[in-house]
Design an enzyme around this catalytic site. Sequence first.
Site, PDB file in Angstrom:
ATOM      1  N   LYS A  41       0.888  -1.289   0.136  1.00  0.00           N
ATOM      2  CA  LYS A  41      -0.118  -0.006  -0.089  1.00  0.00           C
ATOM      3  C   LYS A  41       0.990   1.435  -0.093  1.00  0.00           C
ATOM      4  O   LYS A  41       2.033   1.209   0.899  1.00  0.00           O
ATOM      5  CB  LYS A  41      -0.995  -0.073   1.334  1.00  0.00           C
ATOM      6  CG  LYS A  41      -2.043   1.046   1.394  1.00  0.00           C
ATOM      7  CD  LYS A  41      -2.634   0.688   2.540  1.00  0.00           C
ATOM      8  CE  LYS A  41      -3.903   1.852   2.836  1.00  0.00           C
ATOM      9  NZ  LYS A  41      -4.854   1.692   3.964  1.00  0.00           N
ATOM     10  N   SER A  73      -9.847   1.421   2.683  1.00  0.00           N
ATOM     11  CA  SER A  73      -8.848   2.459   1.789  1.00  0.00           C
ATOM     12  C   SER A  73      -7.770   1.472   1.035  1.00  0.00           C
ATOM     13  O   SER A  73      -7.408   1.928   0.250  1.00  0.00           O
ATOM     14  CB  SER A  73      -8.042   3.381   2.887  1.00  0.00           C
ATOM     15  OG  SER A  73      -7.311   2.782   3.820  1.00  0.00           O
ATOM     16  N   SER A  94      -9.828  -0.919   7.051  1.00  0.00           N
ATOM     17  CA  SER A  94      -9.292  -0.854   5.498  1.00  0.00           C
ATOM     18  C   SER A  94      -8.607  -2.007   4.871  1.00  0.00           C
ATOM     19  O   SER A  94      -8.204  -1.969   3.877  1.00  0.00           O
ATOM     20  CB  SER A  94      -8.331   0.442   5.688  1.00  0.00           C
ATOM     21  OG  SER A  94      -9.317   1.493   5.447  1.00  0.00           O
TER      22      SER A  94
HETATM   23  N1  GLN Z   1     -13.243   3.684   6.286  1.00  0.00           N
HETATM   24  C1  GLN Z   1     -12.530   4.084   7.583  1.00  0.00           C
HETATM   25  C2  GLN Z   1     -12.116   5.378   7.567  1.00  0.00           C
HETATM   26  O1  GLN Z   1     -12.599   6.267   6.577  1.00  0.00           O
HETATM   27  C3  GLN Z   1     -11.464   3.244   7.928  1.00  0.00           C
HETATM   28  C4  GLN Z   1     -10.424   3.584   6.896  1.00  0.00           C
HETATM   29  C5  GLN Z   1      -9.148   2.597   7.601  1.00  0.00           C
HETATM   30  O2  GLN Z   1      -9.202   1.597   8.136  1.00  0.00           O
HETATM   31  N2  GLN Z   1      -8.048   3.365   7.012  1.00  0.00           N
HETATM   32  O3  GLN Z   1     -11.607   6.017   8.437  1.00  0.00           O
END
Ligand code: GLN
Length: 452
Positions: free
Chosen positions: A56, A131, A155
């Site tokens: 990532k 994400s 994410s």
């Molecule tokens: N969707 C969640 C957020 O927007 C989790 C994102 C993540 O785990 N980085 O914060």
Amino acid sequence: MITLKEALTLPAEALKEIRDDLKKEIAAKKELGAYVEQLTNQPIGEYGEGIPIALKDNIQVKGWGVTSGSNILQGYVAPYNATVVDNMLRHGLAPFGRTNMDEFAMGSSTESSFYGKTLNPHNPKCVPGGSSGGSAAAVAAGIAIAALGSDTGGSIRQPAAFCGCVGLKPTYGKVSRYGLGAYSSSLDQIGPITQNVEDAAILYDIIAGHEPKDSTSAAMAHESVADKLNPDRKMTIAVIENYLNEASPEVREKMLEGIKALQSAGHTIVYRNFINSKYDIATYYVIATAEASANLSRYDGVRYGNRHNSDSLKEMFIQSRSLGFGEEVKRRILLGTFVLSSGYYDAYYIKAQRARHFIKAQYEAIFQEADLIFMPVTPTAAFEFGSKADPLEMYLSDIYTISLNLAGLPGISVPLGKNQEGLPIGGQLIGQAYGEQALLDGALSLERALGL
Ligand code: GLN
């Protein structure tokens, strides 16, 4: 695509062939948008020898660009390796390409990346989740053997579920965050996205362990789990009944098949309830944005990336932040700054910390009676691009994943099958803190019982 387990047995020449094939495949599937750049642009020489693993774009590789999917970090080159990268190199694995992500890991659809969107390999009209959407799409499309993602509120697990892969979020502190672009420091955790449960265990063993440079890294020796995997161990598994009932019919149907599979594998199922998940969302978005507003204050346009030259330092700072950050990131910096401001600190931040303890206690109570918890990963299968334009609606897609991060516990998303449109649906197993062995044993047993 060969699995990580198989790749570990291959000689150097065979690995070279796999890397060359992968590069061709990635170029051929460019429209998927899983990687943020063409691999030929990268100085992979130094890292070119091992088993290729996709990373990532918030995990640092010395000498590579790393941008957390943001404009503000364009041009930034990592000065050192993340601990997970050093651990990979020690085990014959090598970083191979940066995968797309929501800007600063804030999002559930990979639509907010500076590089544009990533498509779901099962249906190009749908999001891959987020994400870590690039990592999950790459594994699902067969253009990565395995990948690393990061999970702050889901994410890793949510994109794995949307793309039909396995995604493991380890116990907080088990995998060092050293060299990970920080979003919310008390919640962030790096973990594997893989083709199957065994590969998740193998990659987890490689990246886990104590890192003295990271004060949040658990000071304990890592005990390997992959070599002790035991799908025949019988466990008591608590199904969260109210979550099961409120999920969409397609998710409920697959969850019921998952429960049957677990029963047929000899596990005992008990049913428990959780408090309304809306409290998880409220708690998470106070704590995560508060920490993010502090973490992202370092991107001031002076020390990092994308400078907007101006005679005045103040002007440079304002320009850089207003042009460098996207909408969602700015919204969260504002929200986080607000909840930390004097006068609101007690009303929001302190209250959220209390709620966090309550959420943790709720898990502990269930673990008095059960070895693992089973619940949906997401309320629905992957949604279409643009369908969640209201940020609050987007936040609701995390209702089943975020409480785990608030409690610091490990969880894994396992594919349960597909809906009528052919979109994957995942189920989530949750373990006790540092209970990755039991968690992965249960996940392997579920994977085998479903026979997918
Ligand atoms: N969707 C969640 C957020 O927007 C989790 C994102 C993540 O785990 N980085 O914060």
